[in-house]
Design an enzyme around this catalytic site. Structure first.
Site, PDB file in Angstrom:
ATOM      1  N   ILE A   1       3.560 -14.860   2.400  1.00 33.94           N
ATOM      2  CA  ILE A   1       2.815 -16.082   2.056  1.00 33.94           C
ATOM      3  C   ILE A   1       3.202 -16.468   0.636  1.00 33.94           C
ATOM      4  CG2 ILE A   1       0.539 -17.193   2.054  1.00 33.94           C
ATOM      5  CD1 ILE A   1      -0.594 -14.530   3.153  1.00 33.94           C
ATOM      6  N   HIS A   2       3.689 -17.696   0.461  1.00 34.84           N
ATOM      7  CA  HIS A   2       4.012 -18.110  -0.903  1.00 34.84           C
ATOM      8  C   HIS A   2       3.864 -19.605  -1.154  1.00 34.84           C
ATOM      9  CE1 HIS A   2       7.851 -19.430   0.805  1.00 34.84           C
ATOM     10  NE2 HIS A   2       8.011 -20.135  -0.291  1.00 34.84           N
ATOM     11  N   ARG A   3       3.739 -20.411  -0.100  1.00 36.01           N
ATOM     12  CA  ARG A   3       3.682 -21.857  -0.318  1.00 36.01           C
ATOM     13  C   ARG A   3       2.336 -22.268  -0.911  1.00 36.01           C
ATOM     14  NH1 ARG A   3       7.903 -24.779   1.331  1.00 36.01           N
ATOM     15  NH2 ARG A   3       9.320 -23.819   2.844  1.00 36.01           N
TER      16      ARG A   3
END
Length: 341
Positions: free
Chosen positions: A187-189
């Site tokens: 998860i990074h957005r």
């Protein structure tokens, strides 16, 4: 990113510029070492910051470099702030731009990456598309000159390095994981990390998965988990929190996962190339072909939808070659050499 250190048939010289947008060792320096890439000729050390500030810093430095080097062409890759900064700086100096991975569209302009893609494509003289869908996207925007369907550069990388990664990486042993008995998640957005409701919902789904989920923590995600006080959710025994992985370890762990859960565009592609089912934690994707062929499922951030999809997912019967034949780099080089000759 620019055109002197690498030589192709003694006809192309290349200067490499590392903007420093990605500055964590496991997300930057280690790639040069593991992939045996030459040391960058220039390192800008831009670091993190708001989009405008980060892009402006790059523009200032890139313009100076291009003015000094006088390249015949500037190659930019993907959809990052480095991509848009490189294409803007070159265009202002009337230097031809070649965009590798052109034509991708999520059709969601709230994504910074979508803005970067659109502007870069409309500034580019050479548009190297990874798929037929990307070519069609450009046609709809009136771009049909300088467009080449060359396949996906990432497929070439995965095909080349996967055997090496499986031989060299010890990540599964280090984490006590068995093939097909864990999930891999990233998860990074900003749409997920910066929204406490979405982030909590995604993490709660991971907490409830029946087999372990490995979650390499992007620096932004780690910061937001602490900020929103969600650490207790990921302290569950079912969630293995680890530091960001280098390329070979990530390739090895992804190739043996039962399912990949991600909001990353690159990992969506890699999961298809590795023939591992993917669940995308977004409402849209740049890689619609992977959804159409049943290897990718768009679920958003709903806890229940994530769990339902994970528990019912099945391997599709067909796996067509969506991303070329693994010879993308040579095709790009041949096109550039032919034009400049």
């Amino acid at each position: 990113m620019l055109s002197n250190t690498i030589k192709f048939s003694s006809k192309i010289e290349e200067f490499i510029v590392h903007t420093g947008q990605h500055y964590d060792d496991n997300m930057s320096t280690v790639f040069f070492k593991q992939l045996n890439l030459p040391k960058p000729d220039y390192y800008l050390g831009v670091g993190s910051g708001p989009h405008g500030e980060q892009t402006a810093k790059m523009l200032l430095d890139l313009e100076k470099i291009m003015t000094s080097v006088h390249p015949d062409i500037v190659l930019v890759y993907g959809d990052t702030n480095s991509t848009i900064a490189g294409s803007l700086a070159a265009s202002k100096l009337h230097i031809p731009v070649a965009h590798v991975e052109a034509g991708l569209r999520s059709f969601n302009k709230r994504m910074p990456e979508e803005i970067n893609r659109i502007i870069t494509d409309h500034l580019s003289n050479y548009l190297f598309c990874p798929s037929n869908a990307a070519v069609e996207n450009l046609k709809r925007e009136g771009i049909d000159k300088g467009v080449y369907q060359v396949g996906d550069i990432m497929y070439e990388s995965v095909s080349h390095f996967k055997p090496y990664a499986l031989r060299q990486s010890s990540i599964l042993r280090e984490l006590s994981l068995s093939e097909n008995k864990y999930y891999l998640a990233t998860i990074h957005r900003a749409e997920n990390t910066d929204d406490p409701v979405r982030l909590k919902s995604i993490l709660e789904a991971m907490q409830q998965l029946r087999i372990p989920v490995v979650l390499p923590l992007h620096p932004r995600t780690k910061s937001k988990i602490n900020q929103f006080k969600l650490a207790d959710i990921v302290s569950s025994p079912s969630v293995k929190l680890i530091e960001p992985l280098n390329y070979l370890d990530m390739l090895a762990i992804a190739s043996k996962a039962r399912v990949i859960l991600t909001d990353s565009g690159g990992l969506q592609k890699e999961s298809y190339m590795l023939q591992v089912p993917c669940i995308t934690l977004r409402e849209e994707t740049e890689w619609e072909e992977t959804v159409q062929h049943g290897w990718n499922h768009l679920v958003g951030s709903s806890t229940q939808q994530i769990l339902d999809t994970v528990n019912t997912i099945q391997l599709p019967k067909e796996h067509p070659p969506l991303f070329g034949d693994g010879k993308t780099s040579q095709k790009i080089i041949d096109i550039l050499i032919k034009d400049f000759n």
